[in-house]
Scaffold this motif. Structure first.
Motif: not given
Length: 221
Positions: A55, A62, A116, A120, A208, A210
């Motif tokens: 991130n 992160a 997340d 953000t 980003y 994940s």
């Protein structure tokens, strides 16, 4: 207790796929939330997943969220799937779920992405969560292909979803408007899920990513 570390190279959608399709509604739901995915496991078995987060806007989150997620089975009144986040010596309980409903890792994945994104980009976490849930039962592209697991070829289904492609609030999402959810699944992998990824495009300022990937199984003695 025996621990098997699995070497996995996903090549689905990178080489020539067997075929592509569009899944909608119940077909998509039944693929992503496949029942019986923990039925071959026993009390004491553990599935180990590695979650890695990038991130650019909030690198500290992160770092906070990168670690291992361990699914363990425990017999009570019913067989339960317990999730625990591990980061070096730190362990945190993530919840318990009836093993009969299948592998809860897909729900954990969706919830962490919603959190997340809200942290953000701002905005309502409830709105984001609802849009992600809609994507999981809406329509998605699916490609069938192959992956290499410990030197053996296995069949893989890879589903790609774009939850905010037509969202009326795209202009408020600060780089997440073109987020893709990519879930790779195989009957050859315990627990069904090979990897679950949420990725913004390379040109997105948020940077980003994940990814939660299955890495090992620990058998009960």
């Amino acid at each position: 207790m025996r621990k098997h570390l699995l070497s996995l190279a996903i090549i689905a959608a990178l080489g020539a796929p067997a075929y592509g399709a569009v899944l909608e509604g119940n077909a998509l739901y039944e693929t992503l939330f496949k029942s019986g995915t923990l039925s071959q496991m026993e009390e004491g078995d553990k599935l180990v997943y590695r979650r890695e987060v990038t991130n650019k806007v909030k690198p500290e989150t992160a770092t906070r969220d990168t670690g291992n997620v361990v699914l363990s089975l425990e017999q009570g009144d019913a067989l339960m799937a317990n999730l625990e986040f591990r980061q070096e010596e730190k362990h945190r309980n993530l919840g318990s779920f009836p093993a009969s409903i299948g592998n809860p890792m897909i729900m954990y994945f969706a919830e962490t992405v919603a959190r997340d994104m809200a942290e953000t980009a701002g905005g309502s976490p409830f709105y984001i969560r609802n849009r992600l849930k809609e994507a999981l039962v809406g329509a998605a592209e699916m490609v069938e292909g192959q992956a290499d697991l410990d030197g053996a070829g296995i069949a893989v289904k890879t589903v790609v979803m774009r939850p905010f492609a037509d969202d009326p609030n795209r202009d408020r999402m600060h780089g997440f408007e073109d987020l893709e959810l990519i879930v790779a699944m195989s009957d050859a992998v315990p627990g069904w899920y090979l990897s679950m990824s949420a990725v913004t495009p390379p040109e997105s300022a948020v940077g980003y990513r994940s990814e939660t990937r299955f890495v090992a199984i620990e058998d009960a003695e």
